[in-house]
Design a protein around this motif. Structure first.
Motif, mmCIF file in Angstrom:
data_model
loop_
_atom_site.group_PDB
_atom_site.id
_atom_site.type_symbol
_atom_site.label_atom_id
_atom_site.label_comp_id
_atom_site.label_asym_id
_atom_site.label_seq_id
_atom_site.Cartn_x
_atom_site.Cartn_y
_atom_site.Cartn_z
ATOM 1 N N ILE A 175 0.860 -1.171 0.000
ATOM 2 C CA ILE A 175 0.000 0.000 0.000
ATOM 3 C C ILE A 175 0.900 1.225 0.000
ATOM 4 O O ILE A 175 1.803 1.335 0.845
ATOM 5 N N VAL A 176 0.668 2.138 -0.933
ATOM 6 C CA VAL A 176 1.374 3.418 -0.926
ATOM 7 C C VAL A 176 0.339 4.508 -0.706
ATOM 8 O O VAL A 176 -0.633 4.617 -1.453
ATOM 9 N N LYS A 198 0.045 4.768 8.915
ATOM 10 C CA LYS A 198 0.205 4.021 10.170
ATOM 11 C C LYS A 198 -1.084 3.291 10.540
ATOM 12 O O LYS A 198 -1.051 2.145 11.010
ATOM 13 N N ALA A 199 -2.218 3.939 10.335
ATOM 14 C CA ALA A 199 -3.506 3.300 10.640
ATOM 15 C C ALA A 199 -3.735 2.085 9.734
ATOM 16 O O ALA A 199 -4.201 1.038 10.200
ATOM 17 N N LEU A 200 -3.410 2.218 8.459
ATOM 18 C CA LEU A 200 -3.568 1.089 7.532
ATOM 19 C C LEU A 200 -2.609 -0.042 7.883
ATOM 20 O O LEU A 200 -2.982 -1.225 7.842
ATOM 21 N N ALA A 201 -1.389 0.304 8.240
ATOM 22 C CA ALA A 201 -0.409 -0.715 8.633
ATOM 23 C C ALA A 201 -0.912 -1.482 9.858
ATOM 24 O O ALA A 201 -0.812 -2.711 9.916
ATOM 25 N N GLY A 202 -1.476 -0.764 10.817
ATOM 26 C CA GLY A 202 -2.029 -1.421 12.000
ATOM 27 C C GLY A 202 -3.194 -2.317 11.648
ATOM 28 O O GLY A 202 -3.296 -3.448 12.136
ATOM 29 N N HIS A 203 -4.080 -1.829 10.792
ATOM 30 C CA HIS A 203 -5.253 -2.609 10.399
ATOM 31 C C HIS A 203 -4.869 -3.912 9.716
ATOM 32 O O HIS A 203 -5.487 -4.950 9.971
ATOM 33 N N TYR A 204 -3.872 -3.845 8.830
ATOM 34 C CA TYR A 204 -3.479 -5.027 8.056
ATOM 35 C C TYR A 204 -2.274 -5.763 8.646
ATOM 36 O O TYR A 204 -1.779 -6.713 8.040
ATOM 37 N N SER A 205 -1.819 -5.348 9.809
ATOM 38 C CA SER A 205 -0.639 -5.946 10.471
ATOM 39 C C SER A 205 0.566 -5.992 9.522
ATOM 40 O O SER A 205 1.204 -7.029 9.348
ATOM 41 N N LEU A 206 0.858 -4.839 8.929
ATOM 42 C CA LEU A 206 1.991 -4.702 8.013
ATOM 43 C C LEU A 206 2.968 -3.676 8.571
ATOM 44 O O LEU A 206 2.577 -2.764 9.296
ATOM 45 N N PRO A 207 4.243 -3.797 8.217
ATOM 46 C CA PRO A 207 5.185 -2.757 8.633
ATOM 47 C C PRO A 207 4.894 -1.444 7.915
ATOM 48 O O PRO A 207 4.440 -1.451 6.761
ATOM 49 N N PHE A 208 5.152 -0.344 8.603
ATOM 50 C CA PHE A 208 4.944 0.989 8.041
ATOM 51 C C PHE A 208 6.283 1.670 7.827
ATOM 52 O O PHE A 208 7.169 1.609 8.683
ATOM 53 N N PHE A 209 6.418 2.348 6.686
ATOM 54 C CA PHE A 209 7.606 3.127 6.384
ATOM 55 C C PHE A 209 7.187 4.516 5.926
ATOM 56 O O PHE A 209 6.275 4.655 5.113
ATOM 57 N N ASP A 210 7.873 5.512 6.449
ATOM 58 C CA ASP A 210 7.630 6.892 6.043
ATOM 59 C C ASP A 210 8.744 7.280 5.079
ATOM 60 O O ASP A 210 9.923 7.251 5.443
ATOM 61 N N GLY A 211 8.370 7.627 3.864
ATOM 62 C CA GLY A 211 9.357 7.990 2.855
ATOM 63 C C GLY A 211 10.285 9.105 3.312
ATOM 64 O O GLY A 211 11.457 9.144 2.915
ATOM 65 N N GLY A 266 5.650 -10.325 2.296
ATOM 66 C CA GLY A 266 4.252 -10.261 2.696
ATOM 67 C C GLY A 266 3.612 -8.899 2.619
ATOM 68 O O GLY A 266 2.399 -8.782 2.744
ATOM 69 N N GLY A 267 4.405 -7.860 2.453
ATOM 70 C CA GLY A 267 3.812 -6.544 2.252
ATOM 71 C C GLY A 267 4.311 -5.472 3.181
ATOM 72 O O GLY A 267 5.092 -5.725 4.099
ATOM 73 N N ALA A 268 3.848 -4.250 2.921
ATOM 74 C CA ALA A 268 4.208 -3.087 3.726
ATOM 75 C C ALA A 268 3.326 -1.919 3.312
ATOM 76 O O ALA A 268 2.672 -1.956 2.264
ATOM 77 N N VAL A 269 3.342 -0.900 4.139
ATOM 78 C CA VAL A 269 2.663 0.360 3.842
ATOM 79 C C VAL A 269 3.738 1.438 3.791
ATOM 80 O O VAL A 269 4.571 1.536 4.696
ATOM 81 N N LEU A 270 3.700 2.231 2.732
ATOM 82 C CA LEU A 270 4.655 3.314 2.551
ATOM 83 C C LEU A 270 3.913 4.631 2.391
ATOM 84 O O LEU A 270 2.993 4.731 1.574
ATOM 85 N N ALA A 271 4.305 5.632 3.167
ATOM 86 C CA ALA A 271 3.810 6.998 2.975
ATOM 87 C C ALA A 271 4.862 7.736 2.158
ATOM 88 O O ALA A 271 6.027 7.803 2.558
ATOM 89 N N CYS A 272 4.454 8.224 1.005
ATOM 90 C CA CYS A 272 5.399 8.887 0.098
ATOM 91 C C CYS A 272 4.637 9.858 -0.786
ATOM 92 O O CYS A 272 3.574 9.513 -1.309
ATOM 93 N N SER A 273 5.175 11.030 -1.007
ATOM 94 C CA SER A 273 4.482 12.031 -1.810
ATOM 95 C C SER A 273 4.139 11.521 -3.206
ATOM 96 O O SER A 273 3.043 11.767 -3.690
ATOM 97 N N ALA A 274 5.069 10.831 -3.866
ATOM 98 C CA ALA A 274 4.809 10.258 -5.204
ATOM 99 C C ALA A 274 4.102 11.268 -6.101
ATOM 100 O O ALA A 274 3.062 10.987 -6.689
ATOM 101 N N LEU A 275 4.687 12.434 -6.230
ATOM 102 C CA LEU A 275 4.024 13.565 -6.876
ATOM 103 C C LEU A 275 3.757 13.395 -8.365
ATOM 104 O O LEU A 275 2.772 13.910 -8.872
#
Length: 163
Positions: A3-4, A18-31, A72-81
């Motif tokens: 998830i990005v 962070k909320a999505l990572a918690g919901h899906y039990s995935l690691p969260f990374f902040d770009g 298994g997956g991860a959540v990344l927060a990134c501007s991806a402009l």
């Protein structure tokens, strides 16, 4: 599951991610945690990053997503402009990314940014990000004017429909 959470500064990418990572039990990374010292210093001085500044950062984030897709997956927060940036992040669209694109009015985002004290991003750069941002035709676009719980719920509904 990858998830990005994308969007300009002030949209709440980290909070939603962070909320999505918690919901899906995935690691969260902040770009933002992967920016070089030079990029951070440039933004602190109120200078916008250019493609040359961003490409090594985007490659590192893409490699992170490739690594975690196998695990298994991860959540990344990134501007991806830009679309070109999203192509790099998704390894030229070979990774199965669920894109959550956060949007909001310039006034709302400026207000949020002016109240942040613990971030290197100079709020004066918001206009530059808004000018650079290319809204993708895919993914779930969510206006962040609504409460964060509703933003997260909307993202979860989209992701669950597409799993």
């Amino acid at each position: 599951m990858l998830i990005v959470v994308a969007g300009v500064s002030g949209t709440g990418k980290s909070t939603v991610g962070k909320a999505l990572a918690g919901h899906y039990s995935l690691p969260f990374f902040d770009g933002d945690d992967f920016h070089s010292k030079a990029n951070i210093e440039k933004m602190k001085r109120g200078k916008a990053l250019n493609d040359e500044d961003r490409f090594p950062w985007l490659e590192a984030l893409s490699n992170l997503l490739i690594e975690h897709e196998k695990a298994g997956g991860a959540v990344l927060a990134c501007s991806a402009l830009k679309e070109a940036y999203r192509n790099i992040l998704s390894a030229n669209k070979t990774l199965p990314v669920h894109w959550i694109v956060l949007t909001g009015s310039e006034a709302l985002l400026a207000s949020r940014l002016s109240s942040r004290n613990d971030h290197f991003f100079d709020p004066k750069l918001l206009r530059s990000q808004l000018n650079t941002f290319q809204l993708p035709y895919y993914g779930k676009h969510i206006d962040v004017a609504m409460p964060v719980e509703e933003v997260v719920h909307s993202a979860i509904k989209f992701i669950n429909r597409n799993v």
